[in-house]
Structure formats: structure tokens, C-alpha cells
Design a protein around this motif. Structure first.
Motif, mmCIF file in Angstrom:
data_model
loop_
_atom_site.group_PDB
_atom_site.id
_atom_site.type_symbol
_atom_site.label_atom_id
_atom_site.label_comp_id
_atom_site.label_asym_id
_atom_site.label_seq_id
_atom_site.Cartn_x
_atom_site.Cartn_y
_atom_site.Cartn_z
ATOM 1 N N SER A 146 4.015 9.185 -6.575
ATOM 2 C CA SER A 146 4.276 8.227 -7.096
ATOM 3 C C SER A 146 4.073 6.496 -5.715
ATOM 4 O O SER A 146 4.830 6.935 -5.183
ATOM 5 N N ILE A 147 4.297 5.357 -6.121
ATOM 6 C CA ILE A 147 4.185 4.458 -5.973
ATOM 7 C C ILE A 147 5.714 3.723 -6.607
ATOM 8 O O ILE A 147 5.685 3.742 -7.432
ATOM 9 N N PRO A 148 6.838 3.544 -4.944
ATOM 10 C CA PRO A 148 7.789 2.903 -6.120
ATOM 11 C C PRO A 148 7.538 1.528 -6.235
ATOM 12 O O PRO A 148 6.237 0.668 -6.435
ATOM 13 N N GLU A 149 8.808 1.218 -7.534
ATOM 14 C CA GLU A 149 8.227 0.029 -8.719
ATOM 15 C C GLU A 149 8.321 -1.056 -6.667
ATOM 16 O O GLU A 149 8.842 -0.884 -6.061
ATOM 17 N N ASN A 150 7.454 -2.209 -6.829
ATOM 18 C CA ASN A 150 7.499 -3.515 -6.494
ATOM 19 C C ASN A 150 6.404 -3.078 -5.688
ATOM 20 O O ASN A 150 6.790 -4.107 -4.407
ATOM 21 N N LEU A 151 6.110 -1.969 -5.188
ATOM 22 C CA LEU A 151 4.935 -2.083 -4.237
ATOM 23 C C LEU A 151 3.349 -2.046 -5.243
ATOM 24 O O LEU A 151 3.749 -1.632 -6.280
ATOM 25 N N SER A 152 2.240 -2.219 -4.428
ATOM 26 C CA SER A 152 0.962 -2.304 -4.913
ATOM 27 C C SER A 152 -0.261 -1.586 -3.770
ATOM 28 O O SER A 152 0.283 -2.102 -2.339
ATOM 29 N N ILE A 153 -0.966 -1.421 -4.198
ATOM 30 C CA ILE A 153 -1.976 -0.730 -3.544
ATOM 31 C C ILE A 153 -3.239 -2.202 -4.260
ATOM 32 O O ILE A 153 -3.164 -2.963 -5.065
ATOM 33 N N ARG A 154 -4.061 -2.483 -3.276
ATOM 34 C CA ARG A 154 -4.840 -3.929 -2.738
ATOM 35 C C ARG A 154 -6.027 -3.532 -1.810
ATOM 36 O O ARG A 154 -6.108 -3.232 -0.914
ATOM 37 N N PHE A 155 -7.535 -3.082 -2.694
ATOM 38 C CA PHE A 155 -8.304 -4.383 -1.836
ATOM 39 C C PHE A 155 -8.165 -5.067 -0.910
ATOM 40 O O PHE A 155 -8.365 -6.071 -1.366
ATOM 41 N N ARG A 156 -8.752 -4.826 -0.201
ATOM 42 C CA ARG A 156 -9.393 -5.890 1.221
ATOM 43 C C ARG A 156 -10.367 -6.766 0.936
ATOM 44 O O ARG A 156 -10.087 -7.941 0.778
ATOM 45 N N ILE A 157 -10.984 -6.750 0.459
ATOM 46 C CA ILE A 157 -12.946 -6.674 -0.684
ATOM 47 C C ILE A 157 -12.714 -6.789 -1.834
ATOM 48 O O ILE A 157 -12.785 -5.086 -1.854
#
Length: 168
Positions: free
Chosen positions: A76-87
Motif C-alpha cells: 500500500s501507499i501511505p497517506e499523503n504520498l502520490s505516484i505521478r507520471f513524468r509525462i
């Protein structure tokens, strides 16, 4: 809004990310495959498990032990972390680990959305392009409450996880 590299870096500095590098990109509008989200779900899991090579960076996020373990094991991803796309995918970005990075959701991911959306009508855009898989602004740098002890403890946990996976 059409930016140049200097104004793009200035805008990011105003948003508290003066150390965020940018890349110049010409957006190509594209239509996503019908199963893009299914592909993204698999990619997201693979990205999370690939973070084993970013353990030293993750330590500086000062996560509680259970969230740290869940993150590096891909659970899981902790609260207040996001995975983002560079493009962004809609601008022709690939569904690949190399096109992803992780950062704090607020304020950084939120501010990056504003930064990118402000360039929506531009023929050439400047996109955030951190050097690593984890973006931690230099203003946030530092360890957990335990200083080096926290780093050592989490490094030991990471070593145990790597050993259990056979990644010594």
C-alpha cells in the motif's frame, strides 16, 4: 501559458520546489487504450516493489515502520504520498516505471498539477523530472525523530526484506 525553462523553474520555486528539474516536452494528444487502468494497476504494483532500490530516499520520508514496510513490499501507499507520471498519459507518456515518480501529495503533487495545468494550451511544456523515483524537496530533507537510529532501523528492515526476497 507558454513558459521557457527559466520561467518554469521560477514557477516551481514559487511552489516550494526550487530543486525540481524540468524536461521540455511537446505534448501529443492521444487516446488511451480501453484497458489503460488495468495496465496502470499492474504498473503501480511493479513500481512500488521497484522501490527497494530507493530505500535510502524513503527513509527521509519519516514514515512509521508499518507504512514503510507496506510501501517497500508493494502492499500500500501511505497517506499523503502520490505516484505521478513524468509525462501525462494523455500527452503521450508511456505506461512504464521510468515514467513514474513518487512525492508527497500535499503540497507537492497538488502544486505540480497546478503547474502542469497552467501550461495546458502551450505548444511546448516543461514537465517535472526528478532524478530519482522518490522526490523529496531539499527543504524537507532530514531523518526521522531518531536521527541516524531511525535510518539504521529502517535500513535493517529493508535488508531483511531483501534477504527474504532473495535480493541480497
Amino acid at each position: 501559458m507558454q513558459l521557457n525553462e527559466e520561467t518554469a523553474l521560477d514557477k516551481l520555486a514559487e511552489l516550494g520546489m526550487e530543486d525540481m528539474p524540468v524536461m521540455e516536452y511537446t505534448p501529443t494528444k492521444c487516446i488511451l487504450d480501453k484497458d489503460w487502468f488495468k495496465q496502470y494497476t499492474i504498473l503501480r504494483k511493479n513500481f512500488l516493489t521497484s522501490l527497494m532500490d530507493s530505500i535510502e530516499d524513503i527513509v527521509f520520508m519519516n514514515l512509521p515502520q508499518d507504512e514503510y514496510i507496506n510501501l517497500v513490499t508493494g502492499q500500500s501507499i501511505p497517506e499523503n504520498l502520490s505516484i505521478r507520471f513524468r509525462i501525462p498519459l494523455v500527452w503521450g507518456g508511456p505506461l512504464s516505471i521510468e515514467n513514474l515518480f513518487m512525492c508527497y501529495t500535499f503540497p507537492y503533487s497538488h502544486n505540480l498539477d497546478l503547474f502542469i495545468l497552467n501550461q495546458n494550451d502551450a505548444s511546448k511544456v516543461y514537465l517535472p523530472n526528478p532524478a530519482k523515483k522518490i522526490y523529496i524537496p531539499t527543504t524537507v530533507g532530514g531523518g526521522g525523530d531518531g536521527g541516524n537510529a531511525t535510518s539504521d532501523r529502517l535500513s535493517q528492515i529493508a535488508a531483511m526484506l531483501a534477504t527474504s526476497r532473495g535480493n541480497e
